[in-house]
Design a protein around this motif. Structure first.
Motif, PDB file in Angstrom:
ATOM      1  N   ALA A   1       0.810  -1.222   0.000  1.00 21.06           N
ATOM      2  CA  ALA A   1       0.000   0.000   0.000  1.00 21.06           C
ATOM      3  C   ALA A   1       0.839   1.266   0.000  1.00 21.06           C
ATOM      4  CB  ALA A   1      -0.911  -0.006   1.227  1.00 21.06           C
ATOM      5  N   GLN A   2       0.184   2.360  -0.400  1.00 17.52           N
ATOM      6  CA  GLN A   2       0.734   3.715  -0.358  1.00 17.52           C
ATOM      7  C   GLN A   2       2.079   3.804  -1.070  1.00 17.52           C
ATOM      8  OE1 GLN A   2       0.493   4.552   3.922  1.00 17.52           O
ATOM      9  NE2 GLN A   2      -1.510   5.494   3.602  1.00 17.52           N
ATOM     10  N   VAL A   3       2.117   3.252  -2.255  1.00 14.72           N
ATOM     11  CA  VAL A   3       3.319   3.282  -3.088  1.00 14.72           C
ATOM     12  C   VAL A   3       3.251   4.515  -3.983  1.00 14.72           C
ATOM     13  CG1 VAL A   3       4.633   2.051  -4.861  1.00 14.72           C
ATOM     14  CG2 VAL A   3       3.464   0.781  -3.046  1.00 14.72           C
ATOM     15  N   THR A   4       4.333   5.267  -4.062  1.00 18.35           N
ATOM     16  CA  THR A   4       4.341   6.431  -4.938  1.00 18.35           C
ATOM     17  C   THR A   4       4.516   5.988  -6.385  1.00 18.35           C
ATOM     18  OG1 THR A   4       6.733   6.795  -4.869  1.00 18.35           O
ATOM     19  CG2 THR A   4       5.406   7.783  -3.102  1.00 18.35           C
ATOM     20  N   VAL A   5       4.097   6.844  -7.307  1.00 19.32           N
ATOM     21  CA  VAL A   5       4.239   6.512  -8.730  1.00 19.32           C
ATOM     22  C   VAL A   5       5.705   6.334  -9.112  1.00 19.32           C
ATOM     23  CG1 VAL A   5       3.926   7.400 -11.071  1.00 19.32           C
ATOM     24  CG2 VAL A   5       2.034   7.492  -9.428  1.00 19.32           C
ATOM     25  N   PRO A   6       6.635   7.206  -8.683  1.00 18.68           N
ATOM     26  CA  PRO A   6       8.053   6.969  -9.009  1.00 18.68           C
ATOM     27  C   PRO A   6       8.566   5.629  -8.470  1.00 18.68           C
ATOM     28  CG  PRO A   6       7.743   9.237  -8.313  1.00 18.68           C
ATOM     29  CD  PRO A   6       6.454   8.538  -8.043  1.00 18.68           C
ATOM     30  N   GLU A   7       8.129   5.238  -7.270  1.00 21.97           N
ATOM     31  CA  GLU A   7       8.544   3.943  -6.723  1.00 21.97           C
ATOM     32  C   GLU A   7       8.019   2.797  -7.582  1.00 21.97           C
ATOM     33  OE1 GLU A   7       8.756   5.021  -1.915  1.00 21.97           O
ATOM     34  OE2 GLU A   7       6.883   4.294  -2.824  1.00 21.97           O
ATOM     35  N   LEU A   8       6.801   2.936  -8.060  1.00 24.00           N
ATOM     36  CA  LEU A   8       6.211   1.891  -8.897  1.00 24.00           C
ATOM     37  C   LEU A   8       6.950   1.788 -10.231  1.00 24.00           C
ATOM     38  CD1 LEU A   8       3.959  -0.197  -9.279  1.00 24.00           C
ATOM     39  CD2 LEU A   8       2.514   1.652 -10.173  1.00 24.00           C
ATOM     40  N   VAL A   9       7.265   2.913 -10.829  1.00 24.32           N
ATOM     41  CA  VAL A   9       7.998   2.914 -12.101  1.00 24.32           C
ATOM     42  C   VAL A   9       9.360   2.267 -11.922  1.00 24.32           C
ATOM     43  CG1 VAL A   9       9.108   4.385 -13.825  1.00 24.32           C
ATOM     44  CG2 VAL A   9       6.780   4.910 -13.046  1.00 24.32           C
ATOM     45  N   GLU A  10      10.056   2.611 -10.837  1.00 26.85           N
ATOM     46  CA  GLU A  10      11.379   2.050 -10.601  1.00 26.85           C
ATOM     47  C   GLU A  10      11.313   0.545 -10.360  1.00 26.85           C
ATOM     48  OE1 GLU A  10      15.250   1.562 -10.508  1.00 26.85           O
ATOM     49  OE2 GLU A  10      14.208   3.420 -11.073  1.00 26.85           O
ATOM     50  N   ALA A  11      10.313   0.093  -9.617  1.00 24.95           N
ATOM     51  CA  ALA A  11      10.170  -1.345  -9.372  1.00 24.95           C
ATOM     52  C   ALA A  11       9.874  -2.079 -10.679  1.00 24.95           C
ATOM     53  CB  ALA A  11       9.048  -1.593  -8.358  1.00 24.95           C
ATOM     54  N   ALA A  12       9.026  -1.495 -11.520  1.00 27.28           N
ATOM     55  CA  ALA A  12       8.712  -2.119 -12.800  1.00 27.28           C
ATOM     56  C   ALA A  12       9.950  -2.211 -13.678  1.00 27.28           C
ATOM     57  CB  ALA A  12       7.622  -1.321 -13.513  1.00 27.28           C
ATOM     58  N   ARG A  13      10.791  -1.183 -13.634  1.00 22.41           N
ATOM     59  CA  ARG A  13      12.021  -1.209 -14.415  1.00 22.41           C
ATOM     60  C   ARG A  13      12.983  -2.276 -13.886  1.00 22.41           C
ATOM     61  NH1 ARG A  13      13.634   3.181 -17.181  1.00 22.41           N
ATOM     62  NH2 ARG A  13      12.652   4.596 -15.670  1.00 22.41           N
ATOM     63  N   ALA A  14      13.135  -2.327 -12.547  1.00 26.82           N
ATOM     64  CA  ALA A  14      14.060  -3.285 -11.944  1.00 26.82           C
ATOM     65  C   ALA A  14      13.622  -4.724 -12.185  1.00 26.82           C
ATOM     66  CB  ALA A  14      14.191  -3.017 -10.447  1.00 26.82           C
ATOM     67  N   GLU A  15      12.289  -4.966 -12.175  1.00 24.71           N
ATOM     68  CA  GLU A  15      11.762  -6.316 -12.352  1.00 24.71           C
ATOM     69  C   GLU A  15      11.551  -6.676 -13.817  1.00 24.71           C
ATOM     70  OE1 GLU A  15      10.990  -8.694  -9.946  1.00 24.71           O
ATOM     71  OE2 GLU A  15      12.128  -7.326  -8.647  1.00 24.71           O
ATOM     72  N   ARG A  16      11.806  -5.717 -14.704  1.00 25.06           N
ATOM     73  CA  ARG A  16      11.503  -5.913 -16.125  1.00 25.06           C
ATOM     74  C   ARG A  16      10.074  -6.418 -16.290  1.00 25.06           C
ATOM     75  NH1 ARG A  16      17.087  -8.602 -18.624  1.00 25.06           N
ATOM     76  NH2 ARG A  16      18.468  -6.888 -17.998  1.00 25.06           N
ATOM     77  N   ALA A  17       9.170  -5.667 -15.682  1.00 21.77           N
ATOM     78  CA  ALA A  17       7.772  -6.084 -15.598  1.00 21.77           C
ATOM     79  C   ALA A  17       7.119  -6.147 -16.975  1.00 21.77           C
ATOM     80  CB  ALA A  17       6.999  -5.127 -14.702  1.00 21.77           C
ATOM     81  N   ASP A  18       6.379  -7.212 -17.190  1.00 20.11           N
ATOM     82  CA  ASP A  18       5.519  -7.316 -18.363  1.00 20.11           C
ATOM     83  C   ASP A  18       4.192  -6.626 -18.113  1.00 20.11           C
ATOM     84  OD1 ASP A  18       7.064  -9.191 -20.173  1.00 20.11           O
ATOM     85  OD2 ASP A  18       6.922 -10.429 -18.357  1.00 20.11           O
ATOM     86  N   ALA A  19       3.775  -6.580 -16.845  1.00 17.53           N
ATOM     87  CA  ALA A  19       2.492  -5.974 -16.492  1.00 17.53           C
ATOM     88  C   ALA A  19       2.575  -5.333 -15.124  1.00 17.53           C
ATOM     89  CB  ALA A  19       1.380  -7.018 -16.504  1.00 17.53           C
ATOM     90  N   VAL A  20       1.878  -4.218 -14.972  1.00 12.92           N
ATOM     91  CA  VAL A  20       1.764  -3.520 -13.693  1.00 12.92           C
ATOM     92  C   VAL A  20       0.290  -3.497 -13.315  1.00 12.92           C
ATOM     93  CG1 VAL A  20       1.994  -1.307 -12.516  1.00 12.92           C
ATOM     94  CG2 VAL A  20       3.829  -2.124 -14.014  1.00 12.92           C
ATOM     95  N   LEU A  21      -0.018  -4.037 -12.136  1.00  8.66           N
ATOM     96  CA  LEU A  21      -1.401  -4.093 -11.645  1.00  8.66           C
ATOM     97  C   LEU A  21      -1.553  -3.112 -10.493  1.00  8.66           C
ATOM     98  CD1 LEU A  21      -1.258  -6.667 -13.349  1.00  8.66           C
ATOM     99  CD2 LEU A  21      -2.480  -7.866 -11.537  1.00  8.66           C
TER     100      LEU A  21
END
Length: 249
Positions: free
Chosen positions: A150-170
């Motif tokens: 919970a309470q994740v900032t948008v920059p934190e989410l973008v960085e996590a998606a980049r680090a995980e090489r995410a195919d999808a963000v939910l």
């Protein structure tokens, strides 16, 4: 469904137009408050309107349920909804499709963004325990899942998606005061489009009870899921959407 294209609400008998409506007013639970509830019901088009329930909801607030007849009709031919345009797959089929088509694990990052601390929805989709008898995406062997909570900032989410090489963000959004869910999703969408080339941007999937599933394009996301969504529906969509994206590349 019958061949009818125009229908009326059903209450006691077919086509009687009876509906039940609930709301809260900032008034004490007394006769004046009940009169205020009936006045509102009349202005909403209920005629006649009957008060069937009233209960105090704290100091100076009362919850009401009213019952009455409306003259409005429903034109079924004019109804527009987001139909499911992909097949529902079993967990075994999802795993098999990921192995065949991606030839690697499908990476998913999930979170509640902004000040939203309601993780029940995202946990139901991601956690192994799942919901409604279906296990969450963590159960799928060919999916790699990171739940940021919970309470994740948008920059934190973008960085996590980049680090995980995410195919999808939910992303799950429950808090809707002052349209916070809409503002948060638009901010997220803009951030991902700025941070990733179009060919590498993860699928952006949003869920929550107050979203209009027809607003995906307006909010800049690939899919919106509403109430009652199951992990199987989400997993099946991810396989469908990523396969279509690869085919179009």
């Amino acid at each position: 469904m019958s061949g009818k294209t125009v229908v009326r609400p059903y209450g006691d008998t077919t086509g009687d137009g009876m509906v039940q409506v609930s709301f809260t007013l900032p008034v004490p639970h007394d006769k004046r408050g009940e009169g205020a509830a009936l006045q509102l019901a009349g202005k909403m088009g209920l005629d006649p309107a009957m008060l069937v329930h009233a209960r105090a909801m704290g100091d100076g607030f009362t919850f009401f349920v009213v019952y009455g007849r409306v003259g409005h009709l429903v034109d079924l031919a004019a109804v527009r909804v987001a139909e499911r345009d992909y097949p529902l797959l079993t967990a075994k089929d999802v795993n098999g499709a990921v192995r065949r088509r991606l030839r690697r694990k499908l990476s998913v990052v999930g979170a509640c963004i902004g000040t939203d601390a309601h993780t029940v929805g995202i946990d139901a989709i991601l956690n192994v325990k799942g919901v409604a008898g279906q296990k969450g995406l963590e159960y799928y062997r060919e999916l790699r899942v990171l739940n940021l909570g919970a309470q994740v900032t948008v920059p934190e989410l973008v960085e996590a998606a980049r680090a995980e090489r995410a195919d999808a963000v939910l992303v799950s959004q429950v808090v809707t005061q002052r349209d916070a869910h809409l503002h948060n999703v638009r901010e997220m969408s803009a951030a991902f489009r700025e941070a990733f080339p179009a060919s590498r941007r993860p699928l952006l999937v949003v869920g929550g009870p107050r979203f209009d599933e027809m607003m995906a394009a307006e909010l800049g996301v690939d899919r919106i899921f509403g109430r009652g969504t199951t992990p199987g529906e989400v997993a099946s969509y991810l396989v469908h959407a990523l396969t279509a994206r690869r085919a179009a590349a």
